[in-house]
Design a protein around this motif. Structure first.
Motif, PDB file in Angstrom:
ATOM      1  N   UNK A 231      32.159  61.062  33.297  1.00  0.00           N
ATOM      2  CA  UNK A 231      32.350  62.571  32.799  1.00  0.00           C
ATOM      3  C   UNK A 231      31.024  62.537  33.522  1.00  0.00           C
ATOM      4  N   UNK A 232      30.009  62.333  32.495  1.00  0.00           N
ATOM      5  CA  UNK A 232      28.593  63.176  32.408  1.00  0.00           C
ATOM      6  C   UNK A 232      28.027  63.666  33.618  1.00  0.00           C
ATOM      7  N   UNK A 233      28.259  62.115  34.771  1.00  0.00           N
ATOM      8  CA  UNK A 233      27.442  62.941  36.166  1.00  0.00           C
ATOM      9  C   UNK A 233      28.282  64.144  36.864  1.00  0.00           C
ATOM     10  N   UNK A 234      29.816  63.921  36.149  1.00  0.00           N
ATOM     11  CA  UNK A 234      30.360  64.744  37.158  1.00  0.00           C
ATOM     12  C   UNK A 234      30.406  66.390  36.570  1.00  0.00           C
ATOM     13  N   UNK A 235      29.199  66.512  35.171  1.00  0.00           N
ATOM     14  CA  UNK A 235      29.276  67.830  34.694  1.00  0.00           C
ATOM     15  C   UNK A 235      27.708  67.744  35.517  1.00  0.00           C
ATOM     16  N   UNK A 236      27.419  66.904  35.560  1.00  0.00           N
ATOM     17  CA  UNK A 236      25.760  67.027  36.404  1.00  0.00           C
ATOM     18  C   UNK A 236      25.990  67.951  37.855  1.00  0.00           C
ATOM     19  N   UNK A 237      27.190  66.745  38.177  1.00  0.00           N
ATOM     20  CA  UNK A 237      27.122  67.226  39.927  1.00  0.00           C
ATOM     21  C   UNK A 237      27.638  69.036  40.076  1.00  0.00           C
ATOM     22  N   UNK A 238      29.180  69.276  39.232  1.00  0.00           N
ATOM     23  CA  UNK A 238      28.613  71.022  38.701  1.00  0.00           C
ATOM     24  C   UNK A 238      27.859  71.799  38.250  1.00  0.00           C
ATOM     25  N   UNK A 239      26.870  70.947  37.882  1.00  0.00           N
ATOM     26  CA  UNK A 239      25.769  72.056  37.188  1.00  0.00           C
ATOM     27  C   UNK A 239      24.996  72.104  38.123  1.00  0.00           C
ATOM     28  N   UNK A 240      24.342  71.054  39.242  1.00  0.00           N
ATOM     29  CA  UNK A 240      23.533  71.207  39.940  1.00  0.00           C
ATOM     30  C   UNK A 240      24.146  72.011  41.206  1.00  0.00           C
ATOM     31  N   UNK A 241      25.469  71.653  41.439  1.00  0.00           N
ATOM     32  CA  UNK A 241      25.868  72.521  42.492  1.00  0.00           C
ATOM     33  C   UNK A 241      25.768  73.933  42.965  1.00  0.00           C
TER      34      UNK A 241
ATOM     35  N   UNK B 175      18.561  58.246  35.638  1.00  0.00           N
ATOM     36  CA  UNK B 175      20.335  58.054  34.817  1.00  0.00           C
ATOM     37  C   UNK B 175      20.451  58.267  33.211  1.00  0.00           C
ATOM     38  N   UNK B 176      19.291  57.432  32.945  1.00  0.00           N
ATOM     39  CA  UNK B 176      19.335  57.214  32.179  1.00  0.00           C
ATOM     40  C   UNK B 176      18.686  58.792  30.991  1.00  0.00           C
ATOM     41  N   UNK B 177      17.856  58.315  31.672  1.00  0.00           N
ATOM     42  CA  UNK B 177      17.720  60.271  30.992  1.00  0.00           C
ATOM     43  C   UNK B 177      18.032  61.313  31.465  1.00  0.00           C
ATOM     44  N   UNK B 178      19.219  60.933  32.176  1.00  0.00           N
ATOM     45  CA  UNK B 178      20.225  62.214  32.503  1.00  0.00           C
ATOM     46  C   UNK B 178      21.862  61.651  31.393  1.00  0.00           C
ATOM     47  N   UNK B 179      21.808  61.019  30.673  1.00  0.00           N
ATOM     48  CA  UNK B 179      22.723  60.669  30.377  1.00  0.00           C
ATOM     49  C   UNK B 179      22.287  61.070  28.710  1.00  0.00           C
ATOM     50  N   UNK B 180      21.346  60.918  28.614  1.00  0.00           N
ATOM     51  CA  UNK B 180      20.841  61.463  27.028  1.00  0.00           C
ATOM     52  C   UNK B 180      20.706  63.315  26.450  1.00  0.00           C
ATOM     53  N   UNK B 181      20.291  63.836  27.779  1.00  0.00           N
ATOM     54  CA  UNK B 181      20.788  65.051  27.655  1.00  0.00           C
ATOM     55  C   UNK B 181      21.954  65.574  26.709  1.00  0.00           C
ATOM     56  N   UNK B 182      22.432  66.221  26.063  1.00  0.00           N
ATOM     57  CA  UNK B 182      23.808  66.451  25.725  1.00  0.00           C
ATOM     58  C   UNK B 182      24.121  67.589  27.362  1.00  0.00           C
ATOM     59  N   UNK B 183      25.444  67.282  27.176  1.00  0.00           N
ATOM     60  CA  UNK B 183      26.485  67.959  27.978  1.00  0.00           C
ATOM     61  C   UNK B 183      26.524  69.715  27.146  1.00  0.00           C
ATOM     62  N   UNK B 184      25.773  70.276  26.569  1.00  0.00           N
ATOM     63  CA  UNK B 184      25.783  71.577  26.014  1.00  0.00           C
ATOM     64  C   UNK B 184      24.025  72.050  27.129  1.00  0.00           C
ATOM     65  N   UNK B 185      23.370  71.306  26.812  1.00  0.00           N
ATOM     66  CA  UNK B 185      21.983  71.397  27.407  1.00  0.00           C
ATOM     67  C   UNK B 185      22.077  71.140  29.287  1.00  0.00           C
ATOM     68  N   UNK B 186      22.762  70.737  29.761  1.00  0.00           N
ATOM     69  CA  UNK B 186      22.825  69.984  31.184  1.00  0.00           C
ATOM     70  C   UNK B 186      22.372  71.524  32.309  1.00  0.00           C
ATOM     71  N   UNK B 187      23.711  72.416  31.658  1.00  0.00           N
ATOM     72  CA  UNK B 187      22.705  74.271  32.980  1.00  0.00           C
ATOM     73  C   UNK B 187      21.174  74.682  32.870  1.00  0.00           C
ATOM     74  N   UNK B 188      20.967  74.424  31.460  1.00  0.00           N
ATOM     75  CA  UNK B 188      19.763  74.988  31.049  1.00  0.00           C
ATOM     76  C   UNK B 188      18.547  73.819  32.081  1.00  0.00           C
ATOM     77  N   UNK B 189      19.299  72.479  31.799  1.00  0.00           N
ATOM     78  CA  UNK B 189      17.841  71.727  32.421  1.00  0.00           C
ATOM     79  C   UNK B 189      17.970  71.808  33.865  1.00  0.00           C
ATOM     80  N   UNK B 190      19.008  72.309  33.928  1.00  0.00           N
ATOM     81  CA  UNK B 190      19.058  71.859  35.836  1.00  0.00           C
ATOM     82  C   UNK B 190      18.432  73.234  36.449  1.00  0.00           C
ATOM     83  N   UNK B 191      18.687  74.223  35.826  1.00  0.00           N
ATOM     84  CA  UNK B 191      17.680  75.630  35.718  1.00  0.00           C
ATOM     85  C   UNK B 191      16.461  75.505  35.567  1.00  0.00           C
TER      86      UNK B 191
END
Length: 174
Positions: free
Chosen positions: A146-156, A103-119
């Motif tokens: 809010x960051x976790x909701x973004x992660x949830x959206x991208x993983x979903x 979770x601390x690693x997930x919080x370090x990744x920028x919101x704009x990079x979450x989609x690329x990270x998940x993929x």
């Protein structure tokens, strides 16, 4: 002598394979029929020590994780934690430590990079990622909802609704 008609009747009633039962030993008709029937003793597999889920537990090495974080390889650090998630561990401290790392690693990744990270995360590890997202929702004070909701959206978006069902029904927790 027992007849073939009786053997066929017993075979039809109990299926093609008749399991040997200790109560049948006392029945003389069954004793006589045993050579004519396909009978097998039920095999009881004894649990080996190697089969114990708690002995083959993997967990992420904190030094390796810190090295990846220090090199600012956040996606690689997250993938490392996901690969070594202690899903078989019974010790809650190991699970809590791994969850904190993920979770601390997930919080370090920028919101704009979450989609690329998940993929970039391999498909089999995405369900584990979703497990950590839900784990983060358990502690809203520690991690940004809010960051976790973004992660949830991208993983979903990457895995579909099946990921939610698999995570909620999987008995192996993180």
């Amino acid at each position: 002598m027992i007849t073939q008609k009786f053997v066929n009747k017993v075979t039809l009633e109990f299926g093609r394979l008749i399991e040997y039962d200790h109560l049948w030993e006392d029945n003389p008709a069954i004793k006589e029929a045993m050579p004519h029937l396909r009978i097998s003793k039920p095999e009881i597999k004894k649990k080996k020590k190697d089969d114990d889920l708690s002995t083959n537990v993997v967990e992420p090495d904190e030094n390796e994780w810190k090295r990846l974080i220090d090199d600012m390889k956040y996606v690689r650090a997250l993938e490392y934690v996901l690969q070594n998630a202690p899903v078989r561990a019974k010790d809650p401290d190991k699970k809590k430590k791994a969850a904190s790392m993920a979770l601390s690693t997930m919080m370090k990744i920028k919101t704009s990079e979450i989609s690329d990270a998940v993929n970039s995360i391999p498909v089999p590890l995405r369900d584990t990622l979703m497990k950590y997202v839900y784990k983060g929702f358990e502690n809203p004070k520690d991690y940004s909802s809010s960051a976790l909701l973004t992660w949830h959206e991208k993983v979903l978006a990457a895995t579909g609704l099946g990921s939610i069902v698999r995570v909620l029904t999987d008995r192996r927790t993180v």
